[in-house]
Design a protein around this motif. Structure first.
Motif, PDB file in Angstrom:
ATOM      1  N   VAL A  50      -5.853   8.005   3.042  1.00  0.00           N
ATOM      2  CA  VAL A  50      -7.193   7.673   2.524  1.00  0.00           C
ATOM      3  C   VAL A  50      -8.252   8.146   3.512  1.00  0.00           C
ATOM      4  O   VAL A  50      -7.972   8.299   4.703  1.00  0.00           O
ATOM      5  CB  VAL A  50      -7.406   6.140   2.349  1.00  0.00           C
ATOM      6  N   ASN A  51      -9.443   8.323   2.997  1.00  0.00           N
ATOM      7  CA  ASN A  51     -10.588   8.624   3.853  1.00  0.00           C
ATOM      8  C   ASN A  51     -10.838   7.390   4.726  1.00  0.00           C
ATOM      9  O   ASN A  51     -11.022   6.288   4.214  1.00  0.00           O
ATOM     10  CB  ASN A  51     -11.804   8.950   2.970  1.00  0.00           C
ATOM     11  N   LYS A  52     -10.824   7.589   6.031  1.00  0.00           N
ATOM     12  CA  LYS A  52     -10.861   6.454   6.978  1.00  0.00           C
ATOM     13  C   LYS A  52     -12.153   5.636   6.842  1.00  0.00           C
ATOM     14  O   LYS A  52     -12.123   4.405   6.847  1.00  0.00           O
ATOM     15  CB  LYS A  52     -10.718   7.009   8.401  1.00  0.00           C
ATOM     16  N   LYS A  53     -13.268   6.337   6.706  1.00  0.00           N
ATOM     17  CA  LYS A  53     -14.554   5.636   6.631  1.00  0.00           C
ATOM     18  C   LYS A  53     -14.590   4.737   5.388  1.00  0.00           C
ATOM     19  O   LYS A  53     -15.029   3.593   5.438  1.00  0.00           O
ATOM     20  CB  LYS A  53     -15.672   6.689   6.564  1.00  0.00           C
ATOM     21  N   PHE A  54     -14.093   5.291   4.286  1.00  0.00           N
ATOM     22  CA  PHE A  54     -14.046   4.526   3.039  1.00  0.00           C
ATOM     23  C   PHE A  54     -13.157   3.293   3.215  1.00  0.00           C
ATOM     24  O   PHE A  54     -13.528   2.177   2.865  1.00  0.00           O
ATOM     25  CB  PHE A  54     -13.504   5.426   1.917  1.00  0.00           C
ATOM     26  N   TRP A  55     -11.980   3.520   3.800  1.00  0.00           N
ATOM     27  CA  TRP A  55     -10.980   2.457   3.960  1.00  0.00           C
ATOM     28  C   TRP A  55     -11.515   1.344   4.880  1.00  0.00           C
ATOM     29  O   TRP A  55     -11.428   0.165   4.559  1.00  0.00           O
ATOM     30  CB  TRP A  55      -9.699   3.066   4.519  1.00  0.00           C
ATOM     31  N   ASP A  56     -12.086   1.774   6.007  1.00  0.00           N
ATOM     32  CA  ASP A  56     -12.594   0.790   6.969  1.00  0.00           C
ATOM     33  C   ASP A  56     -13.780   0.007   6.397  1.00  0.00           C
ATOM     34  O   ASP A  56     -14.040  -1.120   6.810  1.00  0.00           O
ATOM     35  CB  ASP A  56     -13.020   1.475   8.278  1.00  0.00           C
ATOM     36  N   GLY A  57     -14.469   0.630   5.452  1.00  0.00           N
ATOM     37  CA  GLY A  57     -15.657  -0.016   4.888  1.00  0.00           C
ATOM     38  C   GLY A  57     -15.349  -0.980   3.743  1.00  0.00           C
ATOM     39  O   GLY A  57     -16.239  -1.667   3.244  1.00  0.00           O
ATOM     40  N   LEU A  58     -14.096  -1.059   3.338  1.00  0.00           N
ATOM     41  CA  LEU A  58     -13.741  -1.956   2.224  1.00  0.00           C
ATOM     42  C   LEU A  58     -13.750  -3.417   2.673  1.00  0.00           C
ATOM     43  O   LEU A  58     -13.405  -3.713   3.825  1.00  0.00           O
ATOM     44  CB  LEU A  58     -12.324  -1.625   1.722  1.00  0.00           C
ATOM     45  N   PRO A  59     -14.108  -4.344   1.777  1.00  0.00           N
ATOM     46  CA  PRO A  59     -13.979  -5.758   2.126  1.00  0.00           C
ATOM     47  C   PRO A  59     -12.518  -6.066   2.496  1.00  0.00           C
ATOM     48  O   PRO A  59     -11.597  -5.497   1.898  1.00  0.00           O
ATOM     49  CB  PRO A  59     -14.373  -6.484   0.827  1.00  0.00           C
ATOM     50  N   THR A  60     -12.329  -6.958   3.463  1.00  0.00           N
ATOM     51  CA  THR A  60     -10.984  -7.233   3.978  1.00  0.00           C
ATOM     52  C   THR A  60     -10.007  -7.647   2.886  1.00  0.00           C
ATOM     53  O   THR A  60      -8.859  -7.201   2.872  1.00  0.00           O
ATOM     54  CB  THR A  60     -11.057  -8.356   5.041  1.00  0.00           C
ATOM     55  N   ASP A  61     -10.476  -8.500   1.959  1.00  0.00           N
ATOM     56  CA  ASP A  61      -9.537  -8.962   0.917  1.00  0.00           C
ATOM     57  C   ASP A  61      -9.086  -7.796   0.045  1.00  0.00           C
ATOM     58  O   ASP A  61      -7.914  -7.660  -0.307  1.00  0.00           O
ATOM     59  CB  ASP A  61     -10.150 -10.102   0.083  1.00  0.00           C
ATOM     60  N   ILE A  62      -9.991  -6.885  -0.257  1.00  0.00           N
ATOM     61  CA  ILE A  62      -9.631  -5.729  -1.096  1.00  0.00           C
ATOM     62  C   ILE A  62      -8.658  -4.817  -0.351  1.00  0.00           C
ATOM     63  O   ILE A  62      -7.674  -4.333  -0.922  1.00  0.00           O
ATOM     64  CB  ILE A  62     -10.905  -4.948  -1.503  1.00  0.00           C
ATOM     65  N   ARG A  63      -8.912  -4.611   0.924  1.00  0.00           N
ATOM     66  CA  ARG A  63      -8.002  -3.755   1.704  1.00  0.00           C
ATOM     67  C   ARG A  63      -6.594  -4.355   1.685  1.00  0.00           C
ATOM     68  O   ARG A  63      -5.607  -3.647   1.571  1.00  0.00           O
ATOM     69  CB  ARG A  63      -8.526  -3.594   3.133  1.00  0.00           C
ATOM     70  N   GLY A  64      -6.510  -5.663   1.785  1.00  0.00           N
ATOM     71  CA  GLY A  64      -5.212  -6.350   1.752  1.00  0.00           C
ATOM     72  C   GLY A  64      -4.531  -6.159   0.404  1.00  0.00           C
ATOM     73  O   GLY A  64      -3.331  -5.869   0.336  1.00  0.00           O
ATOM     74  N   GLN A  65      -5.299  -6.293  -0.673  1.00  0.00           N
ATOM     75  CA  GLN A  65      -4.708  -6.141  -2.010  1.00  0.00           C
ATOM     76  C   GLN A  65      -4.253  -4.691  -2.240  1.00  0.00           C
ATOM     77  O   GLN A  65      -3.197  -4.444  -2.828  1.00  0.00           O
ATOM     78  CB  GLN A  65      -5.740  -6.559  -3.075  1.00  0.00           C
ATOM     79  N   LEU A  66      -5.029  -3.742  -1.743  1.00  0.00           N
ATOM     80  CA  LEU A  66      -4.645  -2.334  -1.913  1.00  0.00           C
ATOM     81  C   LEU A  66      -3.407  -2.012  -1.067  1.00  0.00           C
ATOM     82  O   LEU A  66      -2.546  -1.234  -1.486  1.00  0.00           O
ATOM     83  CB  LEU A  66      -5.800  -1.413  -1.541  1.00  0.00           C
ATOM     84  N   THR A  67      -3.319  -2.624   0.091  1.00  0.00           N
ATOM     85  CA  THR A  67      -2.140  -2.413   0.939  1.00  0.00           C
ATOM     86  C   THR A  67      -0.898  -2.924   0.211  1.00  0.00           C
ATOM     87  O   THR A  67       0.158  -2.275   0.217  1.00  0.00           O
ATOM     88  CB  THR A  67      -2.320  -3.131   2.298  1.00  0.00           C
ATOM     89  N   GLN A  68      -1.059  -4.048  -0.446  1.00  0.00           N
ATOM     90  CA  GLN A  68       0.049  -4.610  -1.243  1.00  0.00           C
ATOM     91  C   GLN A  68       0.439  -3.646  -2.375  1.00  0.00           C
ATOM     92  O   GLN A  68       1.620  -3.378  -2.608  1.00  0.00           O
ATOM     93  CB  GLN A  68      -0.404  -5.984  -1.790  1.00  0.00           C
ATOM     94  N   ALA A  69      -0.587  -3.108  -3.053  1.00  0.00           N
ATOM     95  CA  ALA A  69      -0.318  -2.165  -4.154  1.00  0.00           C
ATOM     96  C   ALA A  69       0.396  -0.917  -3.643  1.00  0.00           C
ATOM     97  O   ALA A  69       1.287  -0.375  -4.302  1.00  0.00           O
ATOM     98  CB  ALA A  69      -1.622  -1.789  -4.856  1.00  0.00           C
ATOM     99  N   ILE A  70       0.019  -0.466  -2.452  1.00  0.00           N
ATOM    100  CA  ILE A  70       0.673   0.720  -1.866  1.00  0.00           C
ATOM    101  C   ILE A  70       2.132   0.404  -1.529  1.00  0.00           C
ATOM    102  O   ILE A  70       3.025   1.212  -1.779  1.00  0.00           O
ATOM    103  CB  ILE A  70      -0.081   1.188  -0.590  1.00  0.00           C
ATOM    104  N   THR A  71       2.372  -0.773  -0.973  1.00  0.00           N
ATOM    105  CA  THR A  71       3.755  -1.155  -0.630  1.00  0.00           C
ATOM    106  C   THR A  71       4.621  -1.132  -1.886  1.00  0.00           C
ATOM    107  O   THR A  71       5.737  -0.608  -1.889  1.00  0.00           O
ATOM    108  CB  THR A  71       3.772  -2.568   0.007  1.00  0.00           C
ATOM    109  N   GLU A  72       4.079  -1.678  -2.970  1.00  0.00           N
ATOM    110  CA  GLU A  72       4.850  -1.696  -4.222  1.00  0.00           C
ATOM    111  C   GLU A  72       5.023  -0.276  -4.777  1.00  0.00           C
ATOM    112  O   GLU A  72       6.079   0.080  -5.287  1.00  0.00           O
ATOM    113  CB  GLU A  72       4.150  -2.587  -5.250  1.00  0.00           C
ATOM    114  N   ALA A  73       3.971   0.541  -4.661  1.00  0.00           N
ATOM    115  CA  ALA A  73       4.051   1.914  -5.182  1.00  0.00           C
ATOM    116  C   ALA A  73       5.048   2.744  -4.377  1.00  0.00           C
ATOM    117  O   ALA A  73       5.716   3.634  -4.910  1.00  0.00           O
ATOM    118  CB  ALA A  73       2.671   2.564  -5.162  1.00  0.00           C
TER     119      ALA A  73
END
Ligand code: LMR
Length: 342
Positions: free
Chosen positions: A247-270
């Motif tokens: 992912v684009n680092k700036k975009f990723w770092d700028g996400l709200p923490t809860d969303i980053r956590g949920q996306l990390t979960q989605a990536i683990t499942e994917a």
């Protein structure tokens, strides 16, 4: 109707509308965060399926706060362009093959291209899921990219318009490769003539004779219809092709923490989806190529495969200074590969 009665009705309507807006403020105030996920393969491949799954899970887990738009088949960008687009922030997410990161200056990723370095997926996962894999992803940070996961495709076969059995058969054959110096050295070690081409240009290059052959896991060979223009395929399983989800680092770092956590979960499942599909998809693709009857599928004898291995393993030493002695030794340690014992 009297003036004051009409006024009352109007006021009531206005108040009702205002109350409705007040009840759903987020619908007006918050547009979803859009992730554009570009990739170059068909949807019906391990990467394609994992990307589609990720989009669905990301939307579910974030309850619609994130919307993932997947653009398959080089629809949006070709190989080189997609990495540039990611750095510029025109797309937020990609999963390029590991062979495509060196042009960013992270040459160590080409270690995955070394012929015969992994015997199977288990060998490979010891590396990608261990400190070596993590260390390689971390190197992308200085390029403005965050690495989230590795996704499998599989082991490559060679294809051409002539039989590829003995090492001598490769001599003088023009072969399409990805943009990797290790793959260039691999082809040259066989006496073949490598040519870097974007994935999206490969079918046509094979069809028109710009190149004679190529290498890819069967899932790509089948879904891009390359088998239609390749008379011979040799099941050599001589090298691995997989992906880094980035992912684009700036975009990723700028996400709200809860969303980053949920996306990390989605990536683990994917990741599980990609890796669970990889082996079966490639087996199925090979069976479909066979059933199509246009390509003769050859499985090298143990002696032929050993001869191929002996011709190709010297590429490890030849490329050590490019990919780094330390990375190479660390992988040998994880997998138990010993180039002196063939
Ligand atoms: C290729 O260019 O051959 C592959 O990297 C395509 C892919 O993404 O699997």
């Amino acid at each position: 109707m009297t003036q004051s009665f009409a006024g009352k009705i109007l006021r009531r309507h206005f108040l009702a509308a205002a109350a409705a807006i007040a009840l759903v403020p987020s619908a007006f105030a918050q547009a979803p965060i859009v992730i554009k996920f570009s990739h170059v393969v068909a949807m019906d491949t391990p990467k394609g399926k994992a990307a589609t799954f990720f989009a669905k899970r990301a939307e579910e887990l974030t309850k619609g706060r994130v919307k993932v738009e997947v653009y398959p088949n080089s629809q949006l960008y070709k190989d080189k362009e997609e990495l540039e687009a990611l750095q510029l922030g025109s797309v937020q997410m990609l999963a390029p093959s590991l062979s495509k990161f060196a042009p960013l200056g992270v040459k160590e990723f080409e270690v995955f291209d070394l012929p015969f370095i992994f015997d199977d997926y288990a060998d490979l996962h010891r590396v990608t899921e261990g400190p070596v894999g993590k260390g390689l992803l971390a190197k992308l940070e200085t390029r403005g990219i965050t690495g989230l996961a590795y996704w499998d495709n599989g082991f490559k076969v060679f294809s051409a318009n002539k039989p590829l059995k003995a090492v001598a058969d490769y001599k003088g054959t023009k072969m399409r490769i990805q943009s990797s110096k290790v793959l260039d050295a691999e082809m040259r070690a066989l006496g073949a003539l490598p040519q870097v081409l974007a994935f999206s240009e490969t079918y046509q290059a094979l069809q028109t004779g710009v190149v004679d052959g190529t290498e890819n896991p069967p899932s790509n060979l089948y879904t891009q219809k390359m088998y239609e223009v390749q008379k011979h395929l040799s099941v050599t399983n001589h090298g691995y092709l997989g992906y880094a989800v980035v992912v684009n680092k700036k975009f990723w770092d700028g996400l709200p923490t809860d969303i980053r956590g949920q996306l990390t979960q989605a990536i683990t499942e994917a990741t599980k989806v990609a890796n669970d599909h990889a082996f079966a998809d490639n087996q199925e693709a090979l069976a479909k190529v066979k059933a199509a009857g246009k390509t003769e599928i050859y499985t090298p004898t143990p002696a032929e495969r050993l001869a191929l291995k002996k011709a190709l393993v010297p590429v490890h030493q030849q490329m050590t200074s490019r990919i780094g002695e330390e990375t190479l030794r660390a992988i040998y340690k994880e997998t138990g590969f010993d180039p002196s014992k063939l």
